[in-house]
Design a protein around this motif. Structure first.
Motif, short mmCIF file in Angstrom:
data_model
loop_
_atom_site.label_atom_id
_atom_site.label_comp_id
_atom_site.label_asym_id
_atom_site.label_seq_id
_atom_site.Cartn_x
_atom_site.Cartn_y
_atom_site.Cartn_z
N ASN A 1 59.41 -30.79 -44.88
CA ASN A 1 58.39 -31.38 -44.55
C ASN A 1 57.09 -30.55 -44.68
O ASN A 1 56.24 -30.84 -45.26
N LYS A 2 57.27 -29.19 -43.98
CA LYS A 2 56.21 -28.26 -44.08
C LYS A 2 56.08 -27.84 -45.56
O LYS A 2 54.80 -27.63 -46.12
N ILE A 3 57.07 -27.60 -46.23
CA ILE A 3 57.05 -27.06 -47.55
C ILE A 3 56.18 -28.12 -48.73
O ILE A 3 55.22 -27.94 -49.19
N LEU A 4 56.75 -29.41 -48.51
CA LEU A 4 56.10 -30.34 -49.44
C LEU A 4 54.77 -30.99 -49.15
O LEU A 4 53.99 -31.25 -49.97
N GLY A 5 54.62 -31.08 -47.77
CA GLY A 5 53.38 -31.71 -47.03
C GLY A 5 53.04 -32.86 -47.92
O GLY A 5 51.80 -33.05 -48.08
N LEU A 6 53.91 -33.93 -48.04
CA LEU A 6 53.77 -35.18 -48.55
C LEU A 6 52.80 -35.94 -47.57
O LEU A 6 53.33 -36.25 -46.58
N MET B 1 64.96 -23.66 -37.11
CA MET B 1 64.14 -24.89 -38.01
C MET B 1 65.23 -25.65 -38.49
O MET B 1 65.90 -25.07 -39.36
N ARG B 2 65.02 -26.90 -38.60
CA ARG B 2 66.06 -27.74 -39.25
C ARG B 2 65.40 -27.70 -40.64
O ARG B 2 64.16 -27.53 -41.12
N VAL B 3 66.43 -28.05 -41.57
CA VAL B 3 66.22 -27.90 -43.13
C VAL B 3 65.08 -29.09 -43.55
O VAL B 3 64.08 -28.76 -44.23
N THR B 4 65.30 -30.26 -43.04
CA THR B 4 64.13 -31.25 -43.14
C THR B 4 63.02 -30.86 -42.59
O THR B 4 62.03 -31.08 -43.28
N VAL C 1 60.47 -36.24 -44.54
CA VAL C 1 61.85 -35.95 -45.19
C VAL C 1 62.75 -36.34 -44.05
O VAL C 1 62.89 -35.97 -43.12
N LEU C 2 63.96 -37.05 -44.87
CA LEU C 2 64.78 -37.66 -44.24
C LEU C 2 66.12 -36.89 -44.44
O LEU C 2 66.94 -36.47 -43.39
N SER C 3 66.44 -36.16 -45.58
CA SER C 3 67.72 -35.41 -45.70
C SER C 3 67.50 -34.39 -47.03
O SER C 3 66.29 -34.67 -47.77
#
Ligand SMILES: [Zn+2]
Length: 114
Positions: free
Chosen positions: A8-13, A1-4, A18-20
């Protein structure tokens, strides 16, 4: 899984992706890209016209032992309803704030504890 993807999953904004992700001496800096092209004034007026743009960083909730910051381009608009240039509203922070809503909510909750 890519870090971005992971962030995206962790923050759920909502309204941003998430771009970077950068690990800096200050903490983790998560670069966001807005999904919405329209600029929304805190008064509710919305437009596609950008007056100018800059980058802003918001302190978010810590992730483990690391400080976490969200960073995104923030634009100003010439609001016809307010009659002046104002900074657009972002979904994750209150107008003018340098901390996210989630961060402020946790601080407020902790402050109410005896
Ligand atoms: Zn306005």
């Amino acid at each position: 899984m890519r870090v971005t993807t992971a962030f995206n999953k962790i923050l759920g904004l909502s309204g941003a992706s998430v771009l970077s992700v950068a690990f800096t001496p200050d903490g983790i800096v998560v670069g966001l890209r807005r999904r919405c092209r329209r600029l929304v004034c805190p008064c509710g007026f919305s437009t596609r016209g950008t007056y100018d743009r800059s980058r802003r960083r918001w302190r978010h909730l810590d992730l483990g032992a690391s400080r976490l910051y969200l960073e995104a381009e923030i634009r100003r608009l010439s609001c016809k309803r307010c009659g002046r240039v104002r900074t657009e509203e972002v979904p994750w922070a209150r107008p003018g704030a340098r901390h996210t809503r989630d961060f402020e909510d946790v601080v407020a909750w902790l402050a109410q504890r005896p």
